[in-house]
Write a protein that holds these residues in place. Structure first.
Motif, PDB file in Angstrom:
ATOM      1  N   HIS A  52       0.836  -1.199   0.000  1.00 44.75           N
ATOM      2  CA  HIS A  52       0.000   0.000   0.000  1.00 44.75           C
ATOM      3  C   HIS A  52       0.872   1.251   0.000  1.00 44.75           C
ATOM      4  O   HIS A  52       1.895   1.312   0.670  1.00 44.75           O
ATOM      5  CB  HIS A  52      -0.914   0.008   1.227  1.00 44.75           C
ATOM      6  N   THR A  54      -0.963   4.594  -0.524  1.00 48.55           N
ATOM      7  CA  THR A  54      -1.804   5.767  -0.338  1.00 48.55           C
ATOM      8  C   THR A  54      -1.449   6.497   0.947  1.00 48.55           C
ATOM      9  O   THR A  54      -1.450   7.731   1.004  1.00 48.55           O
ATOM     10  CB  THR A  54      -3.288   5.374  -0.335  1.00 48.55           C
ATOM     11  N   PHE A 207      -3.863   2.911  -5.819  1.00 48.05           N
ATOM     12  CA  PHE A 207      -3.674   4.058  -4.939  1.00 48.05           C
ATOM     13  C   PHE A 207      -4.623   5.182  -5.324  1.00 48.05           C
ATOM     14  O   PHE A 207      -5.228   5.183  -6.405  1.00 48.05           O
ATOM     15  CB  PHE A 207      -2.215   4.558  -4.980  1.00 48.05           C
ATOM     16  N   ILE A 225      -9.051   7.094  -8.934  1.00 51.49           N
ATOM     17  CA  ILE A 225      -8.286   6.063  -8.245  1.00 51.49           C
ATOM     18  C   ILE A 225      -7.589   5.224  -9.301  1.00 51.49           C
ATOM     19  O   ILE A 225      -8.076   5.068 -10.430  1.00 51.49           O
ATOM     20  CB  ILE A 225      -9.174   5.182  -7.340  1.00 51.49           C
ATOM     21  N   GLU A 252      -9.544   1.913  -2.071  1.00 52.20           N
ATOM     22  CA  GLU A 252      -9.087   3.241  -2.482  1.00 52.20           C
ATOM     23  C   GLU A 252     -10.252   4.233  -2.606  1.00 52.20           C
ATOM     24  O   GLU A 252     -10.066   5.438  -2.417  1.00 52.20           O
ATOM     25  CB  GLU A 252      -8.325   3.154  -3.802  1.00 52.20           C
TER      26      GLU A 252
END
Length: 816
Positions: A52, A54, A207, A225, A252
């Motif tokens: 991940h 984000t 993300f 996204i 997301e």
């Protein structure tokens, strides 16, 4: 033929040879490959896992500035000011447009050409033009994704008749609509993240980039996204399938919605995105953190409950798990709508949770979370279980401290435990009689006792109102669950409690049976309904005691394909018979069915699963030194239903100079040169042939990672001396554990009479570092003392115990 070397933890092809009844017919019809055909390092299937980013994008200066700018824009709108939407041209299906996409390899933004392939009422799907190919992103992938976005979600979702966007907008809120289109752009792109087709490994599944919500440089000025196409949707040796990426879309999209409100801390924001996956009906990540006591207590790092380790690749996975499970429990307690409302909260941290807990207090909520993680039984009160299918089988299986009456020498124990903010500690006793508990504690530590009388299958949970509790009877299990629920969100305050406990020993014992190696490379075999995979897998075990099976531990491959489709896993206990002769040993197969149970796929998770069978203990009874089988098969499965069960590297008789296996053997060894750990006990069957089933051995990679826990009476354990003295008959200073350590370790010592006690730590030059204990008199029993070397340099340290006339010194190693 020598087996090629493999990377640790890669789980490779399903069948690596066989030996058994009707083996030749099986080979001709199924074409099961030999090891030299399936373990070629160049063609081996690699393990891929999503990572991940984000959270990192939100923490960058550009991300923080984007959210600040968006917040200012919203405030202007709320004051009635006219705010012009960003200028984004409208497009039709088939149009192409260039967008800027974050390149995580270079740290720059690339200009990537996309084509608009689908338009719905609430979303658009854009695909990188180079990815539009019959071997890459297919029309079927696009159709499935658009259906999930706007029409329907899996059966176990909050509302299967609606898509991800409608569900999340109802529960979590409305996303920012900076371009005025009212649509989210879902960008399918081969994210440049360093993933390599040959090596596999971590890849960015998707993300949300907050930069897109502003007019600053590199912004696309729209709500977007990004979803990774390779390997998220396809690889060169795997056809396109969008199913595994749909949970990323749900994850997301919550981040995008939260950007419109933007008050939660990182832990809570990620927890809401994990909850979004669950409420849309997708699988949960494995909850490995539950079996790491320092992760549960929070002492593994600073930050307490809300810790988020952006620079720790392993620790951050535990953070994702903890956040997802806590927020799922929140949904269980207050409902999906109230839990989703947390995304829109105008406060963060504990205050954010309290804004949606309503009449449920913070203390009760957090304590209930940790009790549910231990008990989690469908027959318990709602606050002590999970009804979500994804979590019906999760439990803590590794408490912070465990006493087994059949193994412990001392029946008096004294312990000091430190917790972090929002952390918990599990102390478990198995098979004890007439327990007395006493705690001295900080004000904000709550204690619950979960106990199960001998012969019962359901726990009773009681809150420890005062400082002590007496439990007069014989108990299979007693667990003290201690939770720091303090009002301080930081790391200050007293978070330590002291536990004193004494009990009588019983004759109740527990033993684990397993026939696999924990070390080295593990592989997987596919359990499915079909002609090319195993229709059933069976483990033969031979108990040395007569008793009842308590649970079955089963390990499922941790990659996304470890559990596919829907169905039930059926477990069957059978006795055994000889079916024929193999090359080197008699061949035993399941015979008469003794007991069965079925577990829905929704109750299983990647990683270790403990399946309790003791609810029907009488049926799961076994006798001494007899052969039994535990058989696994899929029932009521969908066409794509399959499980990938882990299997070890196998039983080897002879190695070459490079320690590669030359020859495998099934028999128990009688000569000293036999280099192995166990005979082969796993067999497989193939359905749909002339003989049904046809059982066969795996001649290599051949022992299932399955454990069996047996409860049985052991008369030798009964207390011969009464309960006036501890079982320990001498003073003793034990080796610290763990050792080496970083930075915390525990030192245990035993006292057989009340004496003055002093425990000190010195460096290698004999200089005193710390006095851990200095008491004029301590009662008999065992003591655990925690030592934190966080402020010390790596090296060797000495610890010395003086207990009356007894003096002993130990050595420990701090490594950083």
């Amino acid at each position: 033929m020598a087996q090629p070397r493999l990377f640790l933890f890669l789980f490779l092809f399903l069948f690596l040879g066989f030996d058994g009844v009707n083996a030749q017919n099986v080979k001709q019809k199924l074409e099961i490959p030999h090891a030299d055909e399936s373990t070629d390092g160049d063609s081996a299937r690699k393990e891929n896992f999503p990572i991940h980013v984000t959270d990192k994008l939100l923490q960058r200066p550009e991300g923080k500035e984007a959210l600040r700018s968006l917040k200012e824009r919203q405030q202007r709108i709320s004051r009635g000011a006219e705010v012009q939407s960003f200028h984004t041209p409208s497009h039709s299906v088939g149009d192409q447009h260039t967008f800027k996409v974050n390149n995580f390899d270079t740290g720059e933004y690339d200009e990537v050409e996309f084509e608009l392939v689908a338009v719905g009422d609430l979303s658009e799907i854009w695909v990188e033009t180079e990815e539009l190919d019959p071997e890459k992103v297919t029309p079927e992938v696009i159709d499935v994704m658009m259906t999930a976005l706007e029409e329907e979600t899996p059966e176990r979702s909050h509302d299967p008749g609606r898509g991800i966007i409608e569900i999340e907008q109802e529960l979590f809120g409305i996303p920012p609509d900076v371009d005025g289109s009212g649509k989210v752009k879902v960008m399918l792109v081969n994210i440049q993240d360093g993933w390599d087709e040959e090596e596999g490994g971590g890849y960015i599944a998707g993300f949300f980039d907050p930069v897109d919500l502003t007019t600053q440089e590199n912004s696309n000025e729209a709500a977007m996204i990004y979803i990774n196409t390779k390997p998220g949707i396809y690889t060169d040796d795997r056809p396109a399938n969008s199913q595994s990426s749909l949970s990323t879309v749900a994850h997301e999209y919550q981040h995008l919605i939260h950007a419109n409100y933007g008050m939660l801390n990182l832990f809570q924001n990620e927890g809401q995105s994990q909850l979004a996956e669950i409420l849309n009906g997708y699988d949960a990540t494995p909850m490995a953190f539950l079996n790491q006591p320092e992760e549960v207590s929070g002492t593994v790092s600073s930050g307490g409950l809300f810790r988020w380790r952006t620079g720790d690749s392993v620790g951050v996975l535990y953070d994702y798990e903890r956040a997802g499970l806590l927020h799922s429990y929140l949904s269980e307690r207050v409902g999906p709508a109230e839990a989703g409302r947390l995304t829109r909260s105008q406060t963060s941290g504990r205050a954010g949770y309290e804004s949606v807990l309503d009449n449920l207090g913070w203390h009760d909520f957090l304590a209930g979370f940790y009790v549910a993680n231990w008990v989690n039984d469908r027959e318990m009160e709602k606050q002590y279980r999970y009804d979500m299918p994804q979590f019906r089988n999760i439990r803590v299986s590794n408490p912070g401290l465990s006493f087994n009456s059949s193994l412990e020498d001392s029946w008096v124990h004294n312990q000091e435990v430190e917790l972090s903010y929002g952390g918990a500690h599990y102390t478990n006793w198995f098979g004890v009689k007439d327990m007395h508990l006493k705690v001295e504690q900080a004000e904000d530590i709550r204690h619950y006792v979960a106990f199960r009388l001998q012969g019962e299958t359901v726990y009773t949970v009681e809150y420890l109102e005062g400082s002590q509790m007496d439990l007069e009877d014989i108990y299979d299990s007693i667990t003290l669950i201690s939770v720091y629920t303090g009002s301080d969100g930081g790391e200050s305050g007293d978070r330590t409690f002291r536990l004193t406990s004494d009990w009588e020993r019983t004759n109740l014992a527990e033993k684990e049976y397993r026939y696999y190696s924990e070390d080295g490379v593990h592989f997987y075999v596919v359990l499915a309904d079909g002609d090319s995979e195993a229709g059933a897998l069976s483990l033969r075990f031979t108990p040395e005691e007569a008793g009842n099976l308590k649970n079955v531990g089963l390990t499922i491959n941790s990659r996304a394909q470890g559990i596919t489709g829907d169905g039930n896993l059926k477990l069957t206990l059978s006795d055994s018979r000889v079916a024929g002769q193999g090359e080197t040993s008699e061949f035993r197969v399941p015979d008469n069915e003794l007991a069965t149970m079925e577990v829905p796929f929704s109750n299983l998770a990647q990683g270790m699963n403990f399946i309790n069978v003791d609810a029907d203990a009488a049926s799961w009874q076994v006798n001494t030194n007899q052969d039994y089988h535990i058989t696994f098969e899929i029932t009521e499965g969908s066409p794509d239903a399959q499980l990938e069960l882990l299997i070890d590297a196998g039983t080897c008789k002879e190695f070459d100079n490079d320690m590669e296996c030359i020859e495998y053997q099934y028999d128990d060894p009688e000569d000293e040169e036999y280099d192995t750990y166990t005979p082969v006990r796993t067999i497989g069957s193939v359905d749909g042939l002339e003989a049904d089933p046809v059982w066969f051995h795996y001649p290599e990679h051949n022992n299932l990672l399955v454990s069996l826990n047996l409860i049985y009476p052991d008369e030798s354990l009964e207390d011969q001396n009464g309960s006036d003295l501890p079982y320990a008959d001498s003073f003793e200073l034990e080796q610290n554990y763990p050792n080496p350590f970083n930075p915390v370790t525990v030192i245990r010592y035993n006292l057989v009479e009340e004496v003055p006690v002093r425990l000190e730590v010195f460096d290698i030059l004999g200089r005193k570092v710390e006095t851990l204990v200095d008491e004029p008199g301590q009662r008999v029993g065992s003591y655990d003392v925690r030592f934190d070397g966080g402020g010390l340099a790596s090296g060797i340290y000495l610890y010395r115990l003086q207990a009356g006339d007894y003096t002993q010194t130990g050595k420990m190693t701090l490594t950083k």
